[in-house]
Scaffold this active site. Structure first.
Site, mmCIF file in Angstrom:
data_model
loop_
_atom_site.group_PDB
_atom_site.id
_atom_site.type_symbol
_atom_site.label_atom_id
_atom_site.label_comp_id
_atom_site.label_asym_id
_atom_site.label_seq_id
_atom_site.Cartn_x
_atom_site.Cartn_y
_atom_site.Cartn_z
ATOM 1 N N ALA A 187 53.498 27.121 36.071
ATOM 2 C CA ALA A 187 53.590 28.392 36.797
ATOM 3 C C ALA A 187 52.238 29.086 36.816
ATOM 4 C CB ALA A 187 54.639 29.285 36.137
ATOM 5 N N GLY A 188 51.214 28.383 37.193
ATOM 6 C CA GLY A 188 49.874 28.945 37.137
ATOM 7 C C GLY A 188 49.262 28.634 35.788
ATOM 8 N N ASP A 245 43.522 30.384 38.393
ATOM 9 C CA ASP A 245 44.934 30.485 38.762
ATOM 10 C C ASP A 245 45.701 31.264 37.700
ATOM 11 O OD1 ASP A 245 47.176 30.119 40.365
ATOM 12 O OD2 ASP A 245 47.731 28.254 39.401
#
Length: 144
Positions: A71-72, A37
């Site tokens: 956020a990832g 991710d």
């Protein structure tokens, strides 16, 4: 626990507690799939970066929006492999979680293995599981 389910995990010590990640690996074994991710800031160090129209603050291995939401990640796949080994998986098990398990999930039996006729996309790692070279279609694109 179900044999027909592939478990995907971001093994960065942020998204899952290390104990949870290792427990998931022990439960799923060959069905355990490493994912990253990763956002474009992966490998760039601490700082403020953009993710689409949003600002993301990266500190260490954490990437967060201004409100604190994850956020990832900034996890690279080689780091995910090293992290899984540190938790207790063998090098072979961790490498299979980064290669064969995702290939099986994508129903791509020609990926995730080195064999005649298979794509010659290879990442060469050293003894510390750090990237030394990357080959795509048999051609070296990167050497560290």
């Amino acid at each position: 626990m179900r044999p027909d389910v592939t478990v995907q995990a971001i093994v960065d010590g942020i998204h899952l507690a290390p104990e949870v990640a290792y427990a998931a690996f022990l439960t799923a074994r060959e069905r355990f799939c490493l994912v990253s991710d990763a956002m474009a800031a992966a490998g760039l160090g601490d700082g403020t970066y953009r993710l689409g129209s949003r600002h993301v603050e990266v500190q260490g291995m954490t990437a967060r929006l201004p409100d604190g939401t994850l956020a990832g990640s900034v996890l690279t796949m080689d780091a995910a492999v090293r992290n899984l080994v540190t938790l207790g998986a063998s090098e072979i098990e961790a490498l299979l979680a980064a290669t064969r398990a995702p290939a099986r999930l994508l129903a791509r039996p020609n990926l995730g293995l080195l064999a005649p006729g298979a794509p010659a996309d290879v990442v060469v790692l050293n003894d510390r599981l750090e990237v030394r070279a990357t080959l795509v279609d048999g051609h070296e694109l990167h050497r560290a």
